[in-house]
Write an enzyme that holds these catalytic residues in place. Sequence first.
Site, mmCIF file in Angstrom:
data_model
loop_
_atom_site.group_PDB
_atom_site.id
_atom_site.type_symbol
_atom_site.label_atom_id
_atom_site.label_comp_id
_atom_site.label_asym_id
_atom_site.label_seq_id
_atom_site.Cartn_x
_atom_site.Cartn_y
_atom_site.Cartn_z
ATOM 1 N N SER A 152 4.589 54.699 18.273
ATOM 2 C CA SER A 152 5.389 54.064 19.312
ATOM 3 C C SER A 152 6.855 54.020 18.887
ATOM 4 C CB SER A 152 4.882 52.636 19.556
ATOM 5 O OG SER A 152 5.623 52.014 20.569
ATOM 6 N N GLY A 153 7.731 54.428 19.808
ATOM 7 C CA GLY A 153 9.155 54.428 19.518
ATOM 8 C C GLY A 153 9.668 55.723 18.934
ATOM 9 N N THR A 157 8.236 60.031 25.112
ATOM 10 C CA THR A 157 8.513 60.092 26.552
ATOM 11 C C THR A 157 9.839 60.786 26.826
ATOM 12 O OG1 THR A 157 7.221 58.081 26.943
ATOM 13 C CG2 THR A 157 8.799 58.708 28.638
ATOM 14 N N ASN A 202 9.484 49.217 20.184
ATOM 15 C CA ASN A 202 10.216 50.001 21.172
ATOM 16 C C ASN A 202 10.433 49.147 22.410
ATOM 17 O OD1 ASN A 202 11.209 51.935 22.909
ATOM 18 N ND2 ASN A 202 9.388 53.236 22.873
ATOM 19 N N SER A 205 8.418 51.142 25.726
ATOM 20 C CA SER A 205 7.238 51.853 25.236
ATOM 21 C C SER A 205 6.268 52.154 26.375
ATOM 22 C CB SER A 205 6.530 51.012 24.168
ATOM 23 O OG SER A 205 5.343 51.631 23.740
ATOM 24 N N SER A 206 5.838 53.419 26.464
ATOM 25 C CA SER A 206 4.823 53.785 27.458
ATOM 26 C C SER A 206 3.492 53.183 27.025
ATOM 27 C CB SER A 206 4.691 55.311 27.557
ATOM 28 O OG SER A 206 5.885 55.893 27.983
ATOM 29 N N GLY A 432 1.441 56.078 22.038
ATOM 30 C CA GLY A 432 1.754 55.910 20.626
ATOM 31 C C GLY A 432 0.654 55.241 19.828
ATOM 32 N N GLU A 434 -0.484 53.019 16.726
ATOM 33 C CA GLU A 434 0.100 51.970 15.903
ATOM 34 C C GLU A 434 -0.979 50.965 15.524
ATOM 35 O OE1 GLU A 434 3.205 50.774 18.476
ATOM 36 O OE2 GLU A 434 1.887 50.235 20.106
#
Length: 448
Positions: A152-153, A157, A202, A205-206, A432, A434
């Site tokens: 993530s981050g 995207t 993030n 974040s998606s 992502g 995590e």
Amino acid sequence: MDQGKKVWAPDSAAGFILGEISDFGTDTLTVQPMNGSKAIEAPYDAVYPAEEDGNKPVEDNCALMYLNEATLLHNLERRFMQDEIYTYTANILLAINPYHTLSGLYEKDNVKSYQGKSLGVMPPHVYAIADKAYRDMRNLGLSQGIVVSGESGAGKTESTKHVLRYLTDSYGGGGAVEDLESRILAANPFLESFGNAKTTRNNNSSRFGKFVELHFNRNALVVGAYIEHYLLEKSRVITQSDKERNYHVFYRMCKGSPDTMRQALNLDPDVTKYEFLKHGVCGDIQFLDDVKDFAVMEKSMNDCGLDPKEKSNVFRVSAAVLHIGNLEFEEDASTSNAVVSASCQDTLSGLAKMLGLEKDDVTSALCFTEITIAGETSKKGKTVQLAQYGQRALAKAVYSKLFDWIVGRINECFVFPADKSENYIGVLDIAGFEYFQVNSFEQFCINY
């Protein structure tokens, strides 16, 4: 490895530290760091040989004399410090998120310079990967796939957007729908408002995965697109950590929507008044402007062709999710069953109206379970705890169904005759991976 040879030794702070072998043991090596710090004793398999000239970064990690975890990371770091965020490892592109705009990297002139060029001819870039996929599709007559993965981050995207923008700008124009290419890109703010949220890693974040198919005709020009989504993080609708937020749309509607809309949907700019929002971050977030972003979201909805009624329905159902969370239950003194608290009757009435239902039907669904035996249906009262479970499940289900509808509606903007599509390039923007102290079920599925 000989004594005095340069190597990378493990370091708890930097990951790896450059040094020279000073002694050999039975199972370990002793490495003296080049910076003069204390000697490090490490297992043989934790120490990696270093490049003779470690200060010369290369565009492709395969050009390193010793390709290992330490030399790869060192090369990425050296390039990143020079604002070179892209590096190849063969035909794999490694990208490091700079978290700021790099001048000239995505300009139109740069787009043209990558068209028709093989990997390695131009400096590493996401455009080169996109163009390779296009050329392979055209030359081999086979559909291609680009996997965009990372934690993530990491910038998945954004990388996906650049791939789609490159392909539509370079090879668009084959569709019957006017401004098809701009529609594909314009849909992002609408989709991200309902599928993205602030996390600890993030601010945008998606919280879902998506597979975007960009379809091409026999002349290898873009004719349409299709989006498939999966693993929406439904648990985020009802709970978040104190350093995260719910989905963007809720804050944008509360803070950025016109007064008339807030009044009609009984929304308050103070998000702490909502059970599904107050446990997360409620203040301002860096780089997020909920007032401005509401206008961007609404423009994206217009660009996707939503009429006023469709927009109204989307906002109405979104507001209903918030109001579901503000319902409270108490135990009926005579039956011990759950009933909606007297203080929440106005909220219940407003919720029923937003969902197009009768107030009594909503109450019955929340406080009773229907049991069918031998063709006869009866109702059994729920306990307060069971009613609360049902309340949260309803909120997640309503939001999930709304998100399904949004993705389906966006796909209508890119509709194309099936017989016009010869091949497609699929871009997988996978959610992502995590690991937190407390992980949602959806996160478990993503990590798996």
